[in-house]
Motif scaffolding. Structure first.
Motif, PDB file in Angstrom:
ATOM      1  N   LEU A 260      -5.680  -0.902   7.428  1.00  0.00           N
ATOM      2  CA  LEU A 260      -5.836  -1.330   6.036  1.00  0.00           C
ATOM      3  C   LEU A 260      -5.349  -0.250   5.084  1.00  0.00           C
ATOM      4  O   LEU A 260      -5.672   0.920   5.244  1.00  0.00           O
ATOM      5  N   ASP A 261      -4.558  -0.661   4.071  1.00  0.00           N
ATOM      6  CA  ASP A 261      -4.163   0.227   2.977  1.00  0.00           C
ATOM      7  C   ASP A 261      -4.250  -0.593   1.701  1.00  0.00           C
ATOM      8  O   ASP A 261      -3.678  -1.689   1.641  1.00  0.00           O
ATOM      9  N   ALA A 262      -4.967  -0.094   0.701  1.00  0.00           N
ATOM     10  CA  ALA A 262      -5.231  -0.840  -0.535  1.00  0.00           C
ATOM     11  C   ALA A 262      -5.829  -2.214  -0.210  1.00  0.00           C
ATOM     12  O   ALA A 262      -5.548  -3.204  -0.902  1.00  0.00           O
ATOM     13  N   GLY A 263      -6.615  -2.283   0.860  1.00  0.00           N
ATOM     14  CA  GLY A 263      -7.287  -3.533   1.224  1.00  0.00           C
ATOM     15  C   GLY A 263      -6.369  -4.556   1.879  1.00  0.00           C
ATOM     16  O   GLY A 263      -6.773  -5.689   2.118  1.00  0.00           O
ATOM     17  N   ILE A 264      -5.123  -4.157   2.195  1.00  0.00           N
ATOM     18  CA  ILE A 264      -4.139  -5.084   2.764  1.00  0.00           C
ATOM     19  C   ILE A 264      -3.766  -4.604   4.169  1.00  0.00           C
ATOM     20  O   ILE A 264      -3.558  -3.405   4.381  1.00  0.00           O
ATOM     21  N   GLU A 265      -3.697  -5.540   5.131  1.00  0.00           N
ATOM     22  CA  GLU A 265      -3.332  -5.181   6.509  1.00  0.00           C
ATOM     23  C   GLU A 265      -1.866  -4.746   6.587  1.00  0.00           C
ATOM     24  O   GLU A 265      -0.987  -5.427   6.043  1.00  0.00           O
TER      25      GLU A 265
ATOM     26  N   VAL B  40      -3.362  -5.092  -5.939  1.00  0.00           N
ATOM     27  CA  VAL B  40      -3.401  -3.658  -5.646  1.00  0.00           C
ATOM     28  C   VAL B  40      -3.773  -2.944  -6.952  1.00  0.00           C
ATOM     29  O   VAL B  40      -3.188  -3.237  -7.994  1.00  0.00           O
ATOM     30  N   PRO B  41      -4.744  -2.013  -6.922  1.00  0.00           N
ATOM     31  CA  PRO B  41      -5.093  -1.279  -8.154  1.00  0.00           C
ATOM     32  C   PRO B  41      -3.870  -0.558  -8.715  1.00  0.00           C
ATOM     33  O   PRO B  41      -3.127   0.080  -7.959  1.00  0.00           O
TER      34      PRO B  41
ATOM     35  N   ASP C  58       2.832   5.791  -8.463  1.00  0.00           N
ATOM     36  CA  ASP C  58       2.457   7.135  -8.017  1.00  0.00           C
ATOM     37  C   ASP C  58       3.516   8.171  -8.415  1.00  0.00           C
ATOM     38  O   ASP C  58       4.454   7.859  -9.147  1.00  0.00           O
ATOM     39  N   HIS C  59       3.356   9.394  -7.913  1.00  0.00           N
ATOM     40  CA  HIS C  59       4.227  10.485  -8.351  1.00  0.00           C
ATOM     41  C   HIS C  59       5.679  10.279  -7.927  1.00  0.00           C
ATOM     42  O   HIS C  59       6.575  10.881  -8.519  1.00  0.00           O
ATOM     43  N   HIS C  60       5.920   9.424  -6.938  1.00  0.00           N
ATOM     44  CA  HIS C  60       7.313   9.153  -6.550  1.00  0.00           C
ATOM     45  C   HIS C  60       8.053   8.329  -7.613  1.00  0.00           C
ATOM     46  O   HIS C  60       9.253   8.126  -7.516  1.00  0.00           O
ATOM     47  N   ASP C  61       7.301   7.831  -8.603  1.00  0.00           N
ATOM     48  CA  ASP C  61       7.906   6.998  -9.644  1.00  0.00           C
ATOM     49  C   ASP C  61       8.256   7.786 -10.911  1.00  0.00           C
ATOM     50  O   ASP C  61       8.744   7.209 -11.883  1.00  0.00           O
ATOM     51  N   ALA C  62       7.994   9.097 -10.892  1.00  0.00           N
ATOM     52  CA  ALA C  62       8.232   9.907 -12.090  1.00  0.00           C
ATOM     53  C   ALA C  62       9.695  10.337 -12.160  1.00  0.00           C
ATOM     54  O   ALA C  62      10.168  11.094 -11.299  1.00  0.00           O
ATOM     55  N   GLU C  63      10.402   9.821 -13.169  1.00  0.00           N
ATOM     56  CA  GLU C  63      11.794  10.213 -13.447  1.00  0.00           C
ATOM     57  C   GLU C  63      12.620  10.387 -12.173  1.00  0.00           C
ATOM     58  O   GLU C  63      13.154  11.481 -11.899  1.00  0.00           O
TER      59      GLU C  63
END
Ligand code: COA
Length: 151
Positions: free
Chosen positions: A138-143, A31-32, A38-43
Protein backbone atom coordinates in the motif's frame (compact mmCIF):
# COMPACT_ATOMS: atom_id res chain seq x y z
CA UNK A 1 -3.55 18.38 -34.60
CA UNK A 2 -1.93 15.14 -33.41
CA UNK A 3 -1.00 14.20 -29.86
CA UNK A 4 2.24 16.05 -29.12
CA UNK A 5 4.64 15.17 -26.28
CA UNK A 6 7.14 17.74 -25.01
CA UNK A 7 9.29 18.23 -21.95
CA UNK A 8 8.02 20.50 -19.19
CA UNK A 9 10.18 23.53 -19.83
CA UNK A 10 8.30 26.52 -18.37
CA UNK A 11 6.18 27.42 -15.33
CA UNK A 12 3.08 27.28 -17.57
CA UNK A 13 3.95 23.73 -18.67
CA UNK A 14 4.44 22.68 -15.05
CA UNK A 15 1.13 24.26 -13.99
CA UNK A 16 -0.62 22.32 -16.75
CA UNK A 17 1.06 19.05 -15.71
CA UNK A 18 0.13 19.56 -12.07
CA UNK A 19 -3.45 20.44 -13.05
CA UNK A 20 -3.75 17.05 -14.81
CA UNK A 21 -2.25 15.24 -11.82
CA UNK A 22 -4.53 17.07 -9.41
CA UNK A 23 -7.60 16.00 -11.42
CA UNK A 24 -6.44 12.40 -11.76
CA UNK A 25 -4.68 11.58 -8.48
CA UNK A 26 -6.16 14.04 -5.97
CA UNK A 27 -9.76 14.43 -7.21
CA UNK A 28 -10.32 11.04 -8.85
CA UNK A 29 -8.14 8.77 -6.70
CA UNK A 30 -8.23 10.80 -3.44
CA UNK A 31 -4.47 10.92 -2.94
CA UNK A 32 -3.72 13.71 -0.39
CA UNK A 33 -2.40 16.74 -2.29
CA UNK A 34 0.58 17.01 0.11
CA UNK A 35 1.66 13.49 -0.96
CA UNK A 36 0.91 13.99 -4.64
CA UNK A 37 3.01 17.11 -5.22
CA UNK A 38 6.58 16.70 -3.98
CA UNK A 39 10.10 18.10 -4.27
CA UNK A 40 10.60 16.44 -7.66
CA UNK A 41 8.04 18.93 -9.01
CA UNK A 42 10.03 22.06 -8.10
CA UNK A 43 11.25 23.90 -11.23
CA UNK A 44 12.21 20.70 -13.09
CA UNK A 45 13.65 22.70 -16.03
CA UNK A 46 16.49 23.83 -13.76
CA UNK A 47 17.52 20.31 -12.76
CA UNK A 48 19.15 17.22 -14.20
CA UNK A 49 17.70 14.69 -11.71
CA UNK A 50 14.13 14.71 -13.02
CA UNK A 51 12.43 14.99 -16.39
CA UNK A 52 8.73 15.77 -16.74
CA UNK A 53 6.74 15.42 -19.96
CA UNK A 54 3.29 16.64 -21.00
CA UNK A 55 1.04 15.50 -23.82
CA UNK A 56 -1.08 18.01 -25.73
CA UNK A 57 -4.14 17.22 -27.77
CA UNK A 58 -5.25 20.07 -30.02
CA UNK A 59 -3.03 22.33 -27.92
CA UNK A 60 -4.54 21.34 -24.55
CA UNK A 61 -2.50 19.42 -21.98
CA UNK A 62 -4.34 16.18 -21.23
CA UNK A 63 -1.56 13.90 -19.97
CA UNK A 64 1.69 13.92 -18.06
CA UNK A 65 4.39 11.68 -16.55
CA UNK A 66 7.83 12.07 -15.05
CA UNK A 67 11.16 10.23 -14.96
CA UNK A 68 13.31 10.36 -11.80
CA UNK A 69 16.92 10.01 -12.87
CA UNK A 70 18.54 9.78 -9.45
CA UNK A 71 19.26 6.08 -9.07
CA UNK A 72 20.76 4.13 -6.21
CA UNK A 73 23.23 1.25 -6.42
CA UNK A 74 23.39 1.50 -10.21
CA UNK A 75 19.64 0.89 -10.43
CA UNK A 76 17.16 1.99 -13.04
CA UNK A 77 15.50 5.42 -13.28
CA UNK A 78 11.90 5.54 -12.05
CA UNK A 79 8.85 6.46 -14.14
CA UNK A 80 5.94 7.85 -12.13
CA UNK A 81 2.89 10.11 -11.95
CA UNK A 82 1.62 8.72 -15.26
CA UNK A 83 -1.76 10.35 -15.79
CA UNK A 84 -4.18 10.79 -18.69
CA UNK A 85 -7.41 12.75 -18.10
CA UNK A 86 -10.30 10.29 -17.75
CA UNK A 87 -12.14 11.52 -20.85
CA UNK A 88 -9.07 10.88 -23.02
CA UNK A 89 -8.13 7.36 -21.91
CA UNK A 90 -8.05 4.36 -24.20
CA UNK A 91 -6.58 6.18 -27.24
CA UNK A 92 -2.93 5.22 -26.83
CA UNK A 93 -1.82 8.48 -25.17
CA UNK A 94 -0.62 6.76 -21.99
CA UNK A 95 1.44 4.30 -24.00
CA UNK A 96 2.91 7.17 -26.07
CA UNK A 97 3.96 9.00 -22.88
CA UNK A 98 5.62 5.85 -21.53
CA UNK A 99 7.53 5.31 -24.75
CA UNK A 100 8.71 8.93 -24.73
CA UNK A 101 10.17 8.54 -21.23
CA UNK A 102 11.66 5.14 -22.09
CA UNK A 103 13.34 6.77 -25.11
CA UNK A 104 14.74 9.52 -22.87
CA UNK A 105 16.11 6.93 -20.41
CA UNK A 106 17.64 4.89 -23.23
CA UNK A 107 19.25 7.99 -24.75
CA UNK A 108 20.83 8.73 -21.36
CA UNK A 109 22.43 5.28 -21.40
CA UNK A 110 20.20 3.46 -18.93
CA UNK A 111 19.62 -0.24 -19.57
CA UNK A 112 16.18 -0.39 -17.96
CA UNK A 113 13.43 1.55 -16.19
CA UNK A 114 11.42 0.80 -13.08
CA UNK A 115 8.07 1.95 -11.65
CA UNK A 116 5.53 1.35 -8.90
CA UNK A 117 2.30 0.37 -10.66
CA UNK A 118 -1.11 0.74 -9.14
CA UNK A 119 -2.39 -2.83 -9.37
CA UNK A 120 -5.26 -1.84 -11.69
CA UNK A 121 -2.66 -0.52 -14.15
CA UNK A 122 -0.42 -3.64 -14.12
CA UNK A 123 -1.94 -4.92 -17.43
CA UNK A 124 -1.27 -1.51 -19.04
CA UNK A 125 2.41 -1.75 -18.09
CA UNK A 126 2.63 -5.46 -19.00
CA UNK A 127 1.44 -4.49 -22.47
CA UNK A 128 4.50 -2.25 -22.72
CA UNK A 129 6.83 -5.05 -21.62
CA UNK A 130 7.14 -4.42 -17.88
CA UNK A 131 7.49 -7.40 -15.53
CA UNK A 132 6.14 -7.36 -11.95
CA UNK A 133 8.53 -7.94 -9.07
CA UNK A 134 7.85 -8.59 -5.38
CA UNK A 135 4.63 -8.34 -3.37
CA UNK A 136 1.66 -5.97 -3.54
CA UNK A 137 1.97 -3.09 -1.02
CA UNK A 138 0.00 0.00 0.00
CA UNK A 139 1.13 3.55 -0.86
CA UNK A 140 -1.21 6.50 -0.24
CA UNK A 141 -3.86 3.86 0.55
CA UNK A 142 -3.60 2.40 -2.99
CA UNK A 143 -2.32 -1.11 -3.84
CA UNK A 144 0.94 -1.04 -5.82
CA UNK A 145 3.39 -3.51 -7.32
CA UNK A 146 6.94 -2.77 -8.47
CA UNK A 147 7.66 -3.46 -12.15
CA UNK A 148 10.77 -3.26 -14.35
CA UNK A 149 11.56 -3.27 -18.03
CA UNK A 150 14.82 -3.69 -19.91
CA UNK A 151 15.32 -1.03 -22.57
N1 COA B 1 -6.13 -2.27 -17.59
C1 COA B 1 -5.84 -3.05 -18.66
N2 COA B 1 -5.39 -2.58 -19.83
C2 COA B 1 -5.23 -1.25 -19.92
C3 COA B 1 -5.53 -0.39 -18.87
C4 COA B 1 -5.98 -0.94 -17.65
N3 COA B 1 -6.26 -0.18 -16.57
N4 COA B 1 -5.28 0.88 -19.26
C5 COA B 1 -4.86 0.77 -20.53
N5 COA B 1 -4.82 -0.50 -20.91
C6 COA B 1 -4.37 -1.03 -22.21
C7 COA B 1 -5.17 -0.46 -23.35
O1 COA B 1 -6.34 -1.24 -23.57
C8 COA B 1 -4.21 -0.51 -24.48
O2 COA B 1 -4.12 -1.84 -24.98
P1 COA B 1 -4.40 -2.17 -26.54
O3 COA B 1 -3.38 -1.43 -27.32
O4 COA B 1 -4.26 -3.64 -26.59
O5 COA B 1 -5.78 -1.68 -26.80
C9 COA B 1 -2.87 -0.22 -23.82
O6 COA B 1 -3.05 -0.57 -22.44
C10 COA B 1 -2.47 1.22 -23.95
O7 COA B 1 -3.48 2.01 -23.39
P2 COA B 1 -3.54 3.59 -23.53
O8 COA B 1 -4.77 3.97 -24.27
O9 COA B 1 -2.25 4.09 -24.03
O10 COA B 1 -3.71 4.00 -21.99
P3 COA B 1 -4.37 5.35 -21.45
O11 COA B 1 -4.06 6.49 -22.33
O12 COA B 1 -5.80 5.09 -21.13
O13 COA B 1 -3.52 5.56 -20.09
C11 COA B 1 -3.33 5.15 -17.74
C12 COA B 1 -3.42 4.50 -19.13
C13 COA B 1 -3.09 4.05 -16.70
C14 COA B 1 -2.17 6.13 -17.70
C15 COA B 1 -4.66 5.89 -17.48
O14 COA B 1 -5.70 4.93 -17.37
C16 COA B 1 -4.68 6.77 -16.24
O15 COA B 1 -4.26 7.92 -16.27
N6 COA B 1 -5.20 6.24 -15.12
C17 COA B 1 -5.33 6.99 -13.89
C18 COA B 1 -3.98 7.29 -13.28
C19 COA B 1 -3.23 6.03 -12.96
O16 COA B 1 -3.75 5.13 -12.35
N7 COA B 1 -1.97 6.03 -13.40
C20 COA B 1 -1.10 4.90 -13.20
C21 COA B 1 -0.46 5.03 -11.89
S1 COA B 1 0.63 3.64 -11.61
Amino acid sequence: MPFEITRVGTPADLAAALAVRTRVFVEEQHVPVEEEIDHHDAEPWTRSDVLHVIGRLDGTVIATARLLLETHDGGYPHIGRVAVLAEHRGHGYGRALMRALQDEARALGFLGVTLAAQTHAVPFYEGLGYVARGPVYLDAGIEHRDMDMLL
